[in-house]
Scaffold this motif. Sequence first.
Motif, PDB file in Angstrom:
ATOM      1  N   VAL A 302      -8.835 -22.184 -42.863  1.00 18.28           N
ATOM      2  CA  VAL A 302      -8.232 -22.850 -41.705  1.00 18.28           C
ATOM      3  C   VAL A 302      -8.684 -24.307 -41.707  1.00 18.28           C
ATOM      4  O   VAL A 302      -9.893 -24.595 -41.733  1.00 18.28           O
ATOM      5  CB  VAL A 302      -8.634 -22.169 -40.381  1.00 18.28           C
ATOM      6  CG1 VAL A 302      -8.002 -22.900 -39.198  1.00 18.28           C
ATOM      7  CG2 VAL A 302      -8.211 -20.703 -40.382  1.00 18.28           C
ATOM      8  N   LYS A 311       1.714 -28.511 -42.984  1.00 20.19           N
ATOM      9  CA  LYS A 311       1.430 -27.679 -44.149  1.00 20.19           C
ATOM     10  C   LYS A 311       2.260 -28.053 -45.359  1.00 20.19           C
ATOM     11  O   LYS A 311       1.888 -27.755 -46.498  1.00 20.19           O
ATOM     12  CB  LYS A 311       1.646 -26.202 -43.786  1.00 20.19           C
ATOM     13  CG  LYS A 311       1.079 -25.222 -44.800  1.00 20.19           C
ATOM     14  CD  LYS A 311       1.119 -23.795 -44.290  1.00 20.19           C
ATOM     15  CE  LYS A 311       0.515 -22.846 -45.329  1.00 20.19           C
ATOM     16  NZ  LYS A 311       0.463 -21.455 -44.855  1.00 20.19           N
ATOM     17  N   HIS A 329      -4.106 -22.182 -43.688  1.00 19.39           N
ATOM     18  CA  HIS A 329      -3.423 -22.593 -42.471  1.00 19.39           C
ATOM     19  C   HIS A 329      -3.879 -23.990 -42.048  1.00 19.39           C
ATOM     20  O   HIS A 329      -5.034 -24.367 -42.252  1.00 19.39           O
ATOM     21  CB  HIS A 329      -3.728 -21.617 -41.327  1.00 19.39           C
ATOM     22  CG  HIS A 329      -3.619 -20.170 -41.726  1.00 19.39           C
ATOM     23  ND1 HIS A 329      -2.436 -19.466 -41.652  1.00 19.39           N
ATOM     24  CD2 HIS A 329      -4.543 -19.317 -42.241  1.00 19.39           C
ATOM     25  CE1 HIS A 329      -2.643 -18.228 -42.086  1.00 19.39           C
ATOM     26  NE2 HIS A 329      -3.904 -18.114 -42.450  1.00 19.39           N
ATOM     27  N   PRO A 338      -4.590 -18.792 -36.340  1.00 20.10           N
ATOM     28  CA  PRO A 338      -3.616 -18.141 -37.235  1.00 20.10           C
ATOM     29  C   PRO A 338      -3.593 -16.626 -37.165  1.00 20.10           C
ATOM     30  O   PRO A 338      -2.543 -16.023 -37.344  1.00 20.10           O
ATOM     31  CB  PRO A 338      -4.076 -18.616 -38.626  1.00 20.10           C
ATOM     32  CG  PRO A 338      -4.741 -19.920 -38.378  1.00 20.10           C
ATOM     33  CD  PRO A 338      -5.413 -19.795 -37.059  1.00 20.10           C
TER      34      PRO A 338
END
Length: 340
Positions: A302, A311, A329, A338
């Motif tokens: 993350v 992203k 993520h 997430p």
Amino acid sequence: MPAAPAHAKAEPLEPDEDVLFLPSTARELDNGQIEIDLQAWIHEKNRFKVLDMGLARYLGLKLRNMSPAARLRFAQRTALFHAEPEEGTVLEIDFGHGAPLVRMPSSDAAGRTSLRATVDMQADPRTAPWLNFRARTPGPRADVDGHALLVPATGLSVISDIDDTVKVTQVRDQQQMLLNTFARSFKAAPGMAQHYQRMARNPQTRFHYLSSSPIQLLPALQGFLREAGYPLGSMHLRESTTLRSLIPGEGESRAHKLSGIARLMEDFPQRRFALVGDSGELDPEIYGAVARQHPQRIEAVVIRDVTDEDKAAPRYAAAFAGVDAARWHVLRDGAAWPAE
């Protein structure tokens, strides 16, 4: 126990010396004993106002322009940067519960000493998941307490960066970074403590804060994590014994994080790992490399967005090439975690 290396001094802790234990990790062995990773920095405090002024000049900060509260914070947070490392000091560690005292190797020129000690002791449910120990000190002075996080053989370990991940530091702007580190109240990254608290509900989850911040900031960082509501965890900070190494180069920061991750994964081979960082420096590239090397053990990566990149950004395509897209993520402030 390994024998302590020879030093000119090799003496017990003296009254004018102090000890800083880094909150470390521990694990239960198959035979019921506990292995504890001991990490200590031995130093002599040096409290002179002129040193504050010199350090402020080195950092490009003007004390006269700061508020009284900011000057006080500066004095408190820089105090350990004035400390003199103590070489050749031997610590005796008391684990309680009738366990014999353990002698650590004598401290090196940087004041550091470390040891993996195997002891017969039982975890105290009143302090779980922490194991407490203390360094014996001479005379009437109180012993110095230390703590180690007992990590189960299985479960999830969250390896988290600190600056711009859980705390707003503005690392990409050096002047703001220095002010946020030494003169301003620490500010929590929006929503991150709540995300971590939800993960901490699982009793098998543990947190490991792996940061390029220097060990001299340990007391301030621990206080911040506690006050901001983050789950406490082991602390893996960077060695910094001179002002020249206060701000690490990219290579030094990368090496510190890669070695820290590798050691935790080696120490706990059956655990799964989540890597949490930010986009301000090299966390995507570092974590992407680890995820490619250990695809079965990295449950998630993350990255807190501080660079306004989504992203689909080319940087992430390169950093996470070959990594399952469902496992990494980019987290915007205010967005759901997430896994939620």
